[in-house]
Design a protein around this motif. Structure first.
Motif, mmCIF file in Angstrom:
data_model
loop_
_atom_site.group_PDB
_atom_site.id
_atom_site.type_symbol
_atom_site.label_atom_id
_atom_site.label_comp_id
_atom_site.label_asym_id
_atom_site.label_seq_id
_atom_site.Cartn_x
_atom_site.Cartn_y
_atom_site.Cartn_z
ATOM 1 N N MET A 2 0.825 -1.195 0.000
ATOM 2 C CA MET A 2 0.000 0.000 0.000
ATOM 3 C C MET A 2 0.870 1.260 0.000
ATOM 4 N N ILE A 3 1.894 1.271 0.850
ATOM 5 C CA ILE A 3 2.788 2.440 0.909
ATOM 6 C C ILE A 3 3.481 2.614 -0.441
ATOM 7 N N GLY A 4 3.901 1.498 -1.024
ATOM 8 C CA GLY A 4 4.575 1.566 -2.317
ATOM 9 C C GLY A 4 3.663 2.094 -3.405
ATOM 10 N N LEU A 5 2.455 1.524 -3.491
ATOM 11 C CA LEU A 5 1.560 1.887 -4.589
ATOM 12 C C LEU A 5 0.977 3.292 -4.424
ATOM 13 N N PHE A 6 0.680 3.686 -3.192
ATOM 14 C CA PHE A 6 0.000 4.966 -2.998
ATOM 15 C C PHE A 6 0.943 6.125 -2.682
ATOM 16 N N ALA A 7 2.119 5.845 -2.104
ATOM 17 C CA ALA A 7 2.995 6.950 -1.721
ATOM 18 C C ALA A 7 4.277 6.976 -2.555
ATOM 19 N N ALA A 8 5.020 5.860 -2.569
ATOM 20 C CA ALA A 8 6.310 5.871 -3.272
ATOM 21 C C ALA A 8 6.124 6.140 -4.762
ATOM 22 N N SER A 9 5.093 5.507 -5.366
ATOM 23 C CA SER A 9 4.914 5.688 -6.809
ATOM 24 C C SER A 9 4.604 7.152 -7.133
ATOM 25 N N GLU A 10 3.835 7.805 -6.252
ATOM 26 C CA GLU A 10 3.532 9.228 -6.453
ATOM 27 C C GLU A 10 4.812 10.063 -6.352
ATOM 28 N N ALA A 11 5.660 9.684 -5.398
ATOM 29 C CA ALA A 11 6.908 10.421 -5.233
ATOM 30 C C ALA A 11 7.793 10.242 -6.470
ATOM 31 N N PHE A 12 7.852 9.010 -6.980
ATOM 32 C CA PHE A 12 8.626 8.780 -8.207
ATOM 33 C C PHE A 12 8.079 9.640 -9.338
ATOM 34 N N LYS A 13 6.762 9.715 -9.395
ATOM 35 C CA LYS A 13 6.155 10.486 -10.476
ATOM 36 C C LYS A 13 6.496 11.971 -10.346
ATOM 37 N N ASP A 54 10.235 -6.037 4.288
ATOM 38 C CA ASP A 54 9.057 -5.211 3.988
ATOM 39 C C ASP A 54 9.441 -3.988 3.162
ATOM 40 N N VAL A 55 10.631 -3.448 3.429
ATOM 41 C CA VAL A 55 11.092 -2.280 2.673
ATOM 42 C C VAL A 55 11.275 -2.660 1.210
ATOM 43 N N LEU A 56 11.832 -3.847 1.000
ATOM 44 C CA LEU A 56 12.040 -4.323 -0.369
ATOM 45 C C LEU A 56 10.698 -4.460 -1.094
ATOM 46 N N ILE A 57 9.714 -5.027 -0.404
ATOM 47 C CA ILE A 57 8.382 -5.170 -1.000
ATOM 48 C C ILE A 57 7.816 -3.797 -1.350
ATOM 49 N N MET A 58 7.998 -2.842 -0.436
ATOM 50 C CA MET A 58 7.498 -1.486 -0.679
ATOM 51 C C MET A 58 8.145 -0.900 -1.927
ATOM 52 N N LEU A 59 9.477 -1.079 -2.044
ATOM 53 C CA LEU A 59 10.201 -0.527 -3.196
ATOM 54 C C LEU A 59 9.703 -1.122 -4.508
ATOM 55 N N VAL A 60 9.582 -2.448 -4.523
ATOM 56 C CA VAL A 60 9.104 -3.116 -5.735
ATOM 57 C C VAL A 60 7.697 -2.610 -6.073
ATOM 58 N N ALA A 61 6.839 -2.530 -5.054
ATOM 59 C CA ALA A 61 5.470 -2.046 -5.281
ATOM 60 C C ALA A 61 5.488 -0.617 -5.789
ATOM 61 N N GLY A 62 6.398 0.201 -5.262
ATOM 62 C CA GLY A 62 6.492 1.594 -5.678
ATOM 63 C C GLY A 62 6.872 1.706 -7.144
ATOM 64 N N ILE A 63 7.849 0.894 -7.569
ATOM 65 C CA ILE A 63 8.302 0.942 -8.962
ATOM 66 C C ILE A 63 7.194 0.421 -9.889
ATOM 67 N N ILE A 64 6.589 -0.712 -9.501
ATOM 68 C CA ILE A 64 5.476 -1.235 -10.305
ATOM 69 C C ILE A 64 4.354 -0.196 -10.360
ATOM 70 N N GLY A 65 4.076 0.414 -9.213
ATOM 71 C CA GLY A 65 3.007 1.407 -9.150
ATOM 72 C C GLY A 65 3.258 2.594 -10.066
#
Lengths: 161, 502
Positions: free
Chosen positions: B209-220, B411-422
């Motif tokens: 959730m953090i990856g898809l909703f927060a990290a991906s937005e930050a990447f964008k 968990d951090v790794l999962i977040m990162l992967v989710a963020g990039i996919i997101g």
């Protein structure tokens, strides 16, 4: 055969949706293949492989639908970012990953200012004094909030623990 | 009910930390909401990990504060700068900014604050009366109903949240597949784990959730790095007159009703509520010509509609465990982190907690009213924070937050992967919220489906002989078919129009 490959290549380049669909179809097929070794139905229970197989089949079906609709829609959409922007995003992702590695070894207190400063520097925020000031200040504030106020654990790193 | 409610108020006022956290949540929420590119969803996802160690009421009120403040905060920058901080405030920007140009920024902010407060508070009151009734009804649900309900939740969000129905469905299906990772719910057989013990119990959904909703937005936001705006407007004259109040009152009440109703429907969120409220207010208004040129009524309608959505969206979340949009999906995660399973049993087992929560939510809105009336203009300053500082901080919080949930670097790794996919999903128009919802509800879909079949000795009749199950399954089907029917109808109509023109 080569003609076929060239055509596929053209399609891939033209339509990102099609390539994503193809990738999803491959993933779906792999999941179905893997699920075959799972225990099957036992009595009234449908078994461990039932859901993965049904869902992958659905995924493959939907991906085929997406391919069909993108072929039908002739308009090629342009939504890719410019070259320099892509670079920035990739840099950002790579730096975050490096930060993750640094956290394992150095822990939060040492890794965070390095990460923040590097990020600011790469994204054209280059007044040295300010970069140092902000990265240290933010690291400190978050440390105070998390570790001291909220008692939330922060990684301490293998070198320092 | 009223005594439970007043008991709740007392509970909160006797615990200053809880009160403080609720107010803090509202402040953080307003900041997050006011910043363009940062949404309420992102704020709640980022703060979720730190609530892990808190008392349930304290943690959940902090997040509720962020949620409410986040919806409201978008209006401040919408009015002053015409940059809506959140999608929900896009409608507010039209008339809000027109008012600012006329020198009535102060009045517009006051109206937005009062309307948000009224809409939000009334919607929480409706939630308080409606939720127990619905929960009582849902108590009768057994395995087949629970299965149908979860499926309904996923199908509705998949069909609404994206630009393309197929992509939404692909996202939902992919999420359900991710949910099958780990021990299977009946036989306990490990699936797709690759021997990694960290995912034996499934892919943890909070890092995702953090990856898809927060990290991906930050990447964008890395794509557009160098834009900073300055608030130049001089803001004064905050007082609104009696005539103004008389004018906006009907519009607030109507929009509150609409917003709450739209909030209850899974899949439709604050942005839709704001636009529908705007349109309806215009339709009923005696001053139609003011709309678009700077109408206080319009600002009032959008803001009360958007904030009324919050109480509405919490109805299906708390009573059925079905989140209607991305913010409530994150709130569902927050409840589960506290060991609370939303659904009818929540009201039976934790009734006093739920009412304390309701009371606290109203306190959140009161805090928002006070903060908004006195300090709204200062929050507009947050847009001056350079993105070169903001974005790294968000990414750092994503990393630190996903670590903090379990003290686990995996968990951090999962977040990162989710963020990039997101990030790539966003780039190619695949919606993220069906994935998250499917990962959360997936295990429920599968285990209840299999439990239902065990109940019926493997007979599929159980899915269409029970009326509630049948209705829910038919509703899911209808949800999926509606966009297709609409499209066919639309193309038919278009071709007819064309032939008329020819």
């Amino acid at each position: 055969m080569t003609w076929f490959l060239i055509e596929v290549k053209k399609l891939l380049a033209k339509q990102i949706d099609i390539s994503i669909s193809l990738a999803l179809i491959v993933i779906g097929a792999i999941i179905i293949h893997t699920s075959r070794s799972f225990p099957g139905a036992q009595g009234a229970d449908v078994g461990a492989s039932f859901f993965p197989v049904i869902l992958s089949s659905l995924l493959i079906f939907l991906s085929l639908l997406l391919i069909l609709t993108s072929i039908k829609n002739k308009s090629v959409e342009t939504r890719t970012a410019g070259k320099s922007e892509w670079k920035k995003v990739v840099f950002g992702m790579a730096l975050t990953f490096i930060y993750f590695i640094l956290l394992i070894y150095l822990g939060y207190v040492a890794a965070t200012p390095i990460f923040l400063a590097a990020m600011m520097w790469i994204f054209n925020y280059r007044r040295i004094v300010q970069v140092v000031f902000w990265s240290l200040l933010i690291t400190g504030i978050i440390y105070a909030c998390f570790a001291m106020l909220l008692q939330v654990p922060l990684p301490s790193g293998v070198f320092f623990s | 009910m009223l005594d439970l409610f007043s008991q709740g108020i007392v509970n909160i006022f006797t615990q200053p930390t809880v009160l403080l956290l609720a107010v803090l949540g509202v402040v953080v929420g307003i900041v997050v909401g006011a910043l363009p590119g940062l949404t309420a969803t992102m704020g709640v996802a980022l703060l979720l990990p730190i609530t892990f160690g808190m008392e349930p009421v304290a943690g959940l009120l902090l997040l509720s504060g962020v949620y409410f403040g986040g919806i409201y905060g978008g209006s401040i920058t919408a009015i002053l700068l015409r940059t809506p901080g959140t999608p929900a405030a896009a409608a507010t920007a039209i008339d809000g900014y027109a008012l600012t140009k006329k020198g009535m920024a102060g009045k517009a902010l006051t109206v937005a604050t009062i309307s948000s407060f009224t809409g939000g508070t009334i919607s929480i009151l409706i939630l308080m009366f409606l939720a127990p009734i619905l929960a009582n009804f849902a108590l009768k649900f057994s395995a087949p109903e629970s299965f149908a309900l979860a499926l309904f939740g996923i199908s509705i969000i998949a069909s609404i949240s994206g630009t393309s129905l197929i992509k939404g469905l692909i996202a939902g299906t992919a999420g359900l597949l991710v949910a099958t990772v780990g021990l299977d719910p009946i036989q306990g057989f490990p699936r797709f784990t690759g021997g990694i013990t960290d995912i034996m119990n499934g892919i943890p959904f909070i890092p995702v959730m953090i990856g898809l909703f927060a990290a991906s937005e930050a990447f964008k936001s890395l794509e557009e790095m160098n834009i900073t705006e300055k608030v130049k407007t001089k803001i004064q004259r905050f007082m609104i007159s009696k005539a103004d109040v008389k004018k906006i009152w009907p519009s607030i009440l109507r929009s509150t009703g609409l917003g709450t109703f739209i909030g209850i429907i899974p899949g439709a969120g604050a942005d839709i509520a704001a636009f529908v409220s705007y349109n309806e207010a215009k339709r009923f208004s005696k001053n139609k010509e003011e709309y678009g040129e700077g109408s206080l009524e319009a600002v009032a309608a959008c803001e009360s509609g958007a904030n009324a959505c919050t109480g509405g969206a919490l109805v299906p979340l708390l009573t059925l465990g079905i989140p209607g949009d991305s913010v409530t999906a994150v709130m569902l995660g927050a409840l589960m982190v506290q060991g609370l399973q939303p659904g009818p049993m929540l009201f039976k087992d934790n009734g006093d907690l739920v009412y304390t929560l309701f009371s606290g939510m109203i306190i959140c809105y009161v805090a928002m009213l006070i903060i908004g009336l006195f300090a709204a203009r200062y929050f507009a300053k947050v847009v001056e924070i350079p993105k070169a500082i903001l974005t790294p901080v968000i990414l750092m919080l994503c990393v630190v937050g996903s670590y903090a949930i379990n003290n686990n670097l995996f968990d951090v790794l999962i977040m990162l992967v989710a963020g990039i996919i997101g990030y790539f999903m966003q780039k190619f128009d695949f919606p993220a919220s069906p994935v998250v919802l499917a990962i959360i509800l997936g295990p429920m879909v599968e285990s209840q489906f299999r439990r239902a079949l065990t109940l019926s000795n493997g007979n599929y009749d159980i899915f269409y002989t029970r009326p509630i199950t049948l209705v829910l399954l038919l509703l899911s089907l209808l949800t999926l078919l509606t966009p297709i029917i609409k499209k066919i109808w639309q193309t038919n109509k278009d071709s007819k129009d064309e032939s008329v023109r020819l």
